[in-house]
Enzyme design. Structure first.
Site, PDB file in Angstrom:
ATOM      1  N   HIS A 101       2.339 -12.436  50.241  1.00 50.35           N
ATOM      2  CA  HIS A 101       3.048 -12.406  49.075  1.00 50.35           C
ATOM      3  C   HIS A 101       2.877 -13.836  48.556  1.00 50.35           C
ATOM      4  O   HIS A 101       2.308 -14.451  47.777  1.00 50.35           O
ATOM      5  CB  HIS A 101       3.886 -11.347  48.789  1.00 50.35           C
ATOM      6  CG  HIS A 101       4.175 -11.734  47.862  1.00 50.35           C
ATOM      7  ND1 HIS A 101       4.114 -10.617  46.558  1.00 50.35           N
ATOM      8  CD2 HIS A 101       5.362 -12.373  47.002  1.00 50.35           C
ATOM      9  CE1 HIS A 101       4.650 -11.434  45.402  1.00 50.35           C
ATOM     10  NE2 HIS A 101       5.311 -12.791  45.346  1.00 50.35           N
ATOM     11  N   GLU A 102       3.996 -14.280  49.536  1.00 47.18           N
ATOM     12  CA  GLU A 102       4.314 -15.490  49.216  1.00 47.18           C
ATOM     13  C   GLU A 102       3.510 -16.727  49.239  1.00 47.18           C
ATOM     14  O   GLU A 102       3.455 -18.134  48.542  1.00 47.18           O
ATOM     15  CB  GLU A 102       5.739 -16.141  50.140  1.00 47.18           C
ATOM     16  CG  GLU A 102       6.637 -15.094  49.585  1.00 47.18           C
ATOM     17  CD  GLU A 102       6.933 -15.114  48.124  1.00 47.18           C
ATOM     18  OE1 GLU A 102       6.915 -16.367  47.412  1.00 47.18           O
ATOM     19  OE2 GLU A 102       8.387 -14.248  47.739  1.00 47.18           O
TER      20      GLU A 102
ATOM     21  N   GLU B 280       2.112 -12.585  40.131  1.00 47.27           N
ATOM     22  CA  GLU B 280       3.501 -12.237  40.887  1.00 47.27           C
ATOM     23  C   GLU B 280       2.322 -11.013  41.432  1.00 47.27           C
ATOM     24  O   GLU B 280       2.165 -10.800  41.920  1.00 47.27           O
ATOM     25  CB  GLU B 280       4.573 -11.561  40.259  1.00 47.27           C
ATOM     26  CG  GLU B 280       5.849 -11.711  40.138  1.00 47.27           C
ATOM     27  CD  GLU B 280       5.705 -12.734  41.600  1.00 47.27           C
ATOM     28  OE1 GLU B 280       6.249 -11.334  42.768  1.00 47.27           O
ATOM     29  OE2 GLU B 280       6.056 -14.024  42.143  1.00 47.27           O
TER      30      GLU B 280
ATOM     31  N   HIS C  29       0.868 -17.076  46.154  1.00 49.40           N
ATOM     32  CA  HIS C  29       1.165 -18.344  45.661  1.00 49.40           C
ATOM     33  C   HIS C  29       0.440 -19.748  45.420  1.00 49.40           C
ATOM     34  O   HIS C  29       0.122 -20.170  45.061  1.00 49.40           O
ATOM     35  CB  HIS C  29       3.080 -18.327  45.824  1.00 49.40           C
ATOM     36  CG  HIS C  29       3.421 -17.102  44.608  1.00 49.40           C
ATOM     37  ND1 HIS C  29       3.282 -16.868  43.846  1.00 49.40           N
ATOM     38  CD2 HIS C  29       4.787 -16.098  45.362  1.00 49.40           C
ATOM     39  CE1 HIS C  29       4.349 -15.640  43.094  1.00 49.40           C
ATOM     40  NE2 HIS C  29       5.198 -15.070  44.389  1.00 49.40           N
TER      41      HIS C  29
ATOM     42  N   HIS D 208       8.465 -10.603  37.468  1.00 50.26           N
ATOM     43  CA  HIS D 208       8.380  -9.074  38.621  1.00 50.26           C
ATOM     44  C   HIS D 208       7.494  -7.437  38.147  1.00 50.26           C
ATOM     45  O   HIS D 208       7.277  -6.556  38.873  1.00 50.26           O
ATOM     46  CB  HIS D 208       9.115  -9.164  39.777  1.00 50.26           C
ATOM     47  CG  HIS D 208       9.671 -10.946  40.595  1.00 50.26           C
ATOM     48  ND1 HIS D 208      10.079 -11.020  39.751  1.00 50.26           N
ATOM     49  CD2 HIS D 208       8.920 -11.056  41.634  1.00 50.26           C
ATOM     50  CE1 HIS D 208      10.184 -12.789  41.081  1.00 50.26           C
ATOM     51  NE2 HIS D 208       9.685 -12.541  41.420  1.00 50.26           N
TER      52      HIS D 208
END
Length: 535
Positions: A349-350, A373, A353, A437
């Site tokens: 996920h991170e 997101e 980004h 989110h």
């Protein structure tokens, strides 16, 4: 916004066209970094004729950011825009060229020419810096709009303001961009990028660059895995030369690179500091491998450079975050420093980004923030499926291993986002005003429906029951095809200001590129968006 250009808008640079086709046809495995550099160089040479074909103003120039060449020679050239040498925020665009050089269409974050009456700011840089710092200080202790973030508790100062042109709201004007640094209540570093009107000081935009995924848990372990390390003399380093020299360090020791005498790392318990480092290093490698295997993407920025990790950050820090400025992932140890937040879907996920920042750069607010997101949720989930670990059986649950609520429930659900009590299952007017989110739920729901379809089913032992807002029945096309469509849209059609309506158009274009107009995949994309009320 996408529009057709006139028949006369043709770039007739035959030599460049031939070169681009040759580059696109070159074997990707031969030299992917050099191949990409050649494509970027060609796109740079085309910047001036493309600007002319798009009828941009005399003081506007295009600066190449990325380029994609399809197997059939079709090119997708991504540019940032400048005006009189100043960066235009919200001025990015993507030019879609046919193999013969015809500019078929363009997707713009701002659809129009830029013309400013003056390039002389009425406010000084010093005043802009003070106003930016004061703006952040005014929020100290106040819960931010991003409900997954904690309040700013300390403001350390600001970078020197730089002049830019702000076009993010469709009304271009001269502005200052300032980054204000500080810290949040939970120990997360804060780097807020503020844009203020250079004439009035009005705050035009604020964006937190440290993007987090909050979690608490009992600790995460990837089980017994194979790691690629580097030998240096008689010791081994937790550094992977086969994946861009990505590495993992210990924040408690000044981010010092982990080393080991026997190349056996960790013992599976949080008390051994190497165990969290194994999780982080493996997660970084799995993310690299997923993007490489599925999209031939050579690292997060597609330039062959690996990211770094730092584990054991802060004191009982219950969070993890990606920071583009250091090109790194940071993990806390969680409650009582015994629950490192090193889940593989958190890593995917991170770091996704970072992929978004290197491509569409979706603004982290409004509907584009929700799409940002969701992109990370989508690809974090896909990394988990790709790794297929016995210790973390793949699913469509977000953050299920970190046990954020202490009751075994996941952070988010893709099949029915509203099950978390805050996320939204479908689009409605005003969704851009809620926390990103939670507005991301619309795209997460779309992705699940596109992948697996609607209704009740059990997948990998997990029960799902995905509804549709219009009562339709959706048959999924499979997660790999759904992810390929989303990636194509992200890298080829989305711009910084893409909203849900534009995301529908972008993913339909992506499905048409990959599978053909009128294909099952194309029609299912349309049906899945309608099922979440994006029409």
């Amino acid at each position: 916004m996408k529009r057709k250009l006139t028949a006369g808008a043709v770039l007739s640079a035959s030599a460049l066209l031939a070169g681009a086709i040759q580059v696109a046809a070159a074997p990707a495995q031969a030299a992917p970094v050099q191949q990409r550099e050649a494509i970027i160089a060609l796109a740079g040479q085309q910047a001036a004729p493309v600007a002319k074909a798009l009828a941009l103003g005399g003081q506007e120039q295009l600066v190449v950011k990325d380029a994609i060449v399809d197997a059939n020679g079709t090119r997708h050239l991504r540019y940032d825009r400048t005006y009189a040498g100043l960066p235009v925020l919200g001025g990015d665009l993507i030019v879609h060229q046919k193999a013969n050089g015809t500019v078929a269409s363009v997707d713009r974050a701002f659809d129009g020419r830029i013309s400013l009456p003056s390039l002389t700011p009425k406010l000084s840089a010093g005043t802009a810096s003070t106003q930016a710092v004061d703006s952040v200080r005014a929020t100290v202790g106040i819960a931010p709009a991003d409900e997954d973030a904690s309040p700013v508790t300390r403001v350390d100062g600001a970078s020197s303001p730089t002049l830019v042109v702000w076009a993010g709201d469709g009304s271009p004007r001269l502005a200052y961009q300032t980054v204000v640094h500080g810290e949040r209540a939970d120990g997360t570093p804060s780097s807020q990028r503020l844009v203020t009107d250079a004439a009035t000081g009005q705050l035009l935009s604020t964006h937190e660059e440290v993007q987090t995924a909050t979690g608490t848990g009992k600790g995460v372990h990837v089980g017994t895995v194979t790691l690629t390390t580097t030998q240096s003399g008689t010791t081994y380093q937790l550094k992977d030369a086969s994946r861009g020299n990505q590495w993992t360090g210990n924040a408690k020791s000044g981010n010092a690179l982990y080393t080991d005498a026997d190349n056996n790392w960790g013992n599976g318990t949080a008390s051994d500091t190497q165990s969290a480092a194994v999780d982080a290093q493996f997660g970084t490698g799995a993310t690299w491998d997923y993007y490489k295997a599925k999209f031939n993407r050579n690292g997060i920025k597609n330039n062959g450079v690996g990211a770094s990790n730092r584990v054991h950050y802060g004191n009982a820090y219950v969070n993890a975050f990606w920071q583009d400025s250091c090109f790194c992932m940071t993990y806390g140890d969680g409650t009582n420093n015994v629950n490192p937040l090193t889940a593989i879907d958190v890593a995917g996920h991170e770091m996704s980004h970072g992929v978004t920042a290197a491509t569409a750069n979706l603004t982290y607010s409004g509907e584009s923030g929700g799409l940002n997101e969701a992109t990370s949720d989508i690809f974090g989930t896909m990394v988990e499926w790709y790794a297929n670990l016995p210790s973390d059986v793949p699913d469509y649950l977000i953050g299920e291993k970190i046990n954020i609520f202490g009751n075994g429930q996941p952070l988010r659900y893709m099949d029915k986002p509203s099950k978390d009590g805050s996320s939204k299952d479908s689009w409605y007017s005003g969704i851009g005003s809620i926390d990103v989110h939670y507005s991301s739920g619309v795209a997460n729901h779309f992705f699940y429906l596109l992948s697996e379809g609607s209704g009740a089913k059990v997948i990998n032992g997990v029960s799902y029951n995905s509804p549709t807002s219009n009562g339709s029945t959706i048959t999924g096309i499979g997660r790999d095809k759904a992810a390929a469509i989303w990636y194509r849209a992200l890298t080829t059609y989305f711009t910084s200001s893409t909203n849900y309506k534009a995301a529908r158009t972008g993913t339909l274009n992506a499905a048409k590129d990959l599978y053909g107009a009128g294909s099952v995949e194309y029609n299912t994309v349309a049906a899945a968006w309608s099922a979440v009320n994006v029409n």
